[in-house]
Enzyme design. Structure first.
Site, PDB file in Angstrom:
ATOM      1  N   GLU A 152      -2.110  -5.464  -3.381  1.00  0.00           N
ATOM      2  CA  GLU A 152      -0.925  -4.889  -2.872  1.00  0.00           C
ATOM      3  C   GLU A 152       0.130  -5.861  -1.881  1.00  0.00           C
ATOM      4  OE1 GLU A 152      -3.819  -0.747  -1.232  1.00  0.00           O
ATOM      5  OE2 GLU A 152      -3.858  -3.544  -0.147  1.00  0.00           O
ATOM      6  N   ASP A 181       0.609  -1.618  -0.358  1.00  0.00           N
ATOM      7  CA  ASP A 181       0.090   0.240  -0.194  1.00  0.00           C
ATOM      8  C   ASP A 181       0.955   1.403  -0.366  1.00  0.00           C
ATOM      9  OD1 ASP A 181      -2.622   1.322   0.102  1.00  0.00           O
ATOM     10  OD2 ASP A 181      -1.421   2.023   2.724  1.00  0.00           O
TER      11      ASP A 181
END
Length: 226
Positions: free
Chosen positions: A116, A44
């Site tokens: 992610e 992220d």
């Protein structure tokens, strides 16, 4: 392992550490000593930087506010799920039978998290440059045109600006009801102007229902204005 090789081919990256790739694709529901939550956290942060840098270079005339809105439109569950689908990540994730039965392979949240995590895993193995190469290629394919008009879908803000300019009032949102079990609720929301119902819409969250209702209301009001 053959399935993982298929995934590496679509990813155009071959992992040295196959266990790291497997960890990145393992949902917490799967019976395994490891899952992808830590890699998701790392990915992220990496993706936030890459997308921010990409927008900064691609749109030299955009101001800070515009860049922030654009990044928010790309760096989110929906945006990452789209990129995950380009890699068919859903075919390769490790999930429990319960998640399998609950259509987990197509859930935006699971796809986004796995995307992610995979990017976080590549970053750990070879650093930022390879992640940037993969992500920018996916972004260019998914979004041939990147600007506020095509990307930023904050219909609530757009509707508020329109109604304040046109009628001098701010729209209100009213929850009409919620149906379905807790894990799969659907909310119905109405947009109100002067206590009059302008549009209604349903969504998997109150927020998404409000956005959809605002979109419908905006289209309706603009059509009436023409």
């Amino acid at each position: 392992m053959q399935k993982l090789q298929e995934f590496e081919k679509s990813l155009r990256y071959t992992f040295k550490n196959k266990e790291l790739l497997k960890e990145a694709l393992t949902h917490k529901s799967y019976k395994s000593p490891v899952n992808n939550e830590r890699l998701e956290f790392l990915g992220d942060a990496v993706l936030d930087l890459i997308v921010g840098e990409y927008l900064y270079k691609k749109l030299p005339k955009a101001n800070e506010g515009e860049l922030s809105k654009l990044r928010a439109s790309l760096v989110n569950e929906e945006g990452f799920a789209k990129l995950a689908n380009r890699l068919n990540i859903g075919d390769y994730i490790f999930i429990s039978q319960a998640e399998e039965n609950n259509h987990g392979r197509s859930k935006p949240s699971l796809l986004s998290n796995a995307f992610e995590a995979v990017m976080g895993a590549i970053y750990l193995e070879v650093g930022l440059e390879k992640v940037r190469e993969i992500v920018l290629d996916l972004l260019e394919k998914e979004y041939p045109k990147i600007d506020l008009g095509t990307l930023f879908k904050d219909f609530k803000t757009a509707l508020q600006e329109f109604t304040q300019a046109r009628f001098g009032v701010t729209p209100q949102y009213k929850l009409l009801g919620a149906t379905g079990p807790d894990h799969k609720k659907e909310f119905e929301v109405a947009v109100m102007l002067h206590d009059e119902e302008i549009a209604t819409a349903k969504g998997r969250s109150k927020k998404s229902a409000q956005q959809e209702a605002a979109k419908i209301a905006l289209q309706k009001l603009k059509a009436e204005d023409e």
